[in-house]
Design a protein around this motif. Structure first.
Motif, PDB file in Angstrom:
ATOM      1  N   VAL A 103       0.862  -1.214   0.047  1.00  0.00           N
ATOM      2  CA  VAL A 103      -0.058   0.019   0.022  1.00  0.00           C
ATOM      3  C   VAL A 103       0.949   1.216  -0.029  1.00  0.00           C
ATOM      4  CG1 VAL A 103      -1.684   1.346   1.256  1.00  0.00           C
ATOM      5  CG2 VAL A 103      -2.141  -1.147   0.923  1.00  0.00           C
ATOM      6  N   SER A 107       0.446   2.699  -6.311  1.00  0.00           N
ATOM      7  CA  SER A 107      -0.301   3.811  -6.479  1.00  0.00           C
ATOM      8  C   SER A 107      -1.360   3.378  -7.438  1.00  0.00           C
ATOM      9  CB  SER A 107       0.289   5.023  -7.074  1.00  0.00           C
ATOM     10  OG  SER A 107       0.835   4.738  -8.256  1.00  0.00           O
ATOM     11  N   ARG A 111      -2.689   0.151  -5.735  1.00  0.00           N
ATOM     12  CA  ARG A 111      -2.752   0.314  -4.469  1.00  0.00           C
ATOM     13  C   ARG A 111      -4.115   0.060  -3.850  1.00  0.00           C
ATOM     14  NH1 ARG A 111      -0.918   6.120  -2.219  1.00  0.00           N
ATOM     15  NH2 ARG A 111       1.044   4.961  -1.864  1.00  0.00           N
TER      16      ARG A 111
END
Length: 141
Positions: A103, A107, A111
């Motif tokens: 995480v 992105s 993510r």
């Protein structure tokens, strides 16, 4: 850590989780403890799907997916129901840690997917006797 490194580390964690869940599933007396057997099978199935997805993400990022080790250490003897639960809890905590790192290092859609996987690991910990945590997988917080 680069996004690709985070994905590779997470994939390595999933390889370990699958190995250990396979051992745990083979040791649970399913007829005597159907709930535990069901939870272990569910965890195995979920982690297998994540492993496959991560392999695709690594390839899409231009990497070659890290291979699984020949074997992995089981967190305890995993002979009693309590030990099986504890071993599964340890695996979910370890997976939460690698997903928390993913995480923090990815992105966009990667993510978002890692957040969902981290959330699932946190909830699954509860089914194996864990306690709720404000920041699952991020012990330093």
């Amino acid at each position: 850590m680069t996004p690709l490194q985070a994905l590779q580390q997470t994939l390595a964690g999933e390889h370990a989780a699958l190995y250990v869940y396979g051992v745990l599933g083979a040791r649970v007396p399913a007829s005597a403890h159907p709930s535990l057997a069901t939870r272990l099978v569910s965890a195995y199935t979920t982690h297998r799907a994540r492993r496959d997805h991560l392999s695709g993400l690594v390839r899409a990022a231009g990497g070659r997916p890290v291979a699984a080790e020949v074997s992995y250490r089981v967190p305890n003897a995993a002979r009693t129901v309590d030990e099986l639960d504890t071993a599964a809890l340890v695996i979910e905590r370890r997976c939460a840690s690698v997903y928390a790192a993913a995480v923090g290092s990815t992105s966009g859609a990667d993510r978002g997917w890692a957040v969902d996987a981290l959330t699932d690991c946190a909830v699954r910990q509860l089914s194996f006797g864990g306690s709720p945590s404000s920041f699952p997988g991020a012990g330093e917080l």
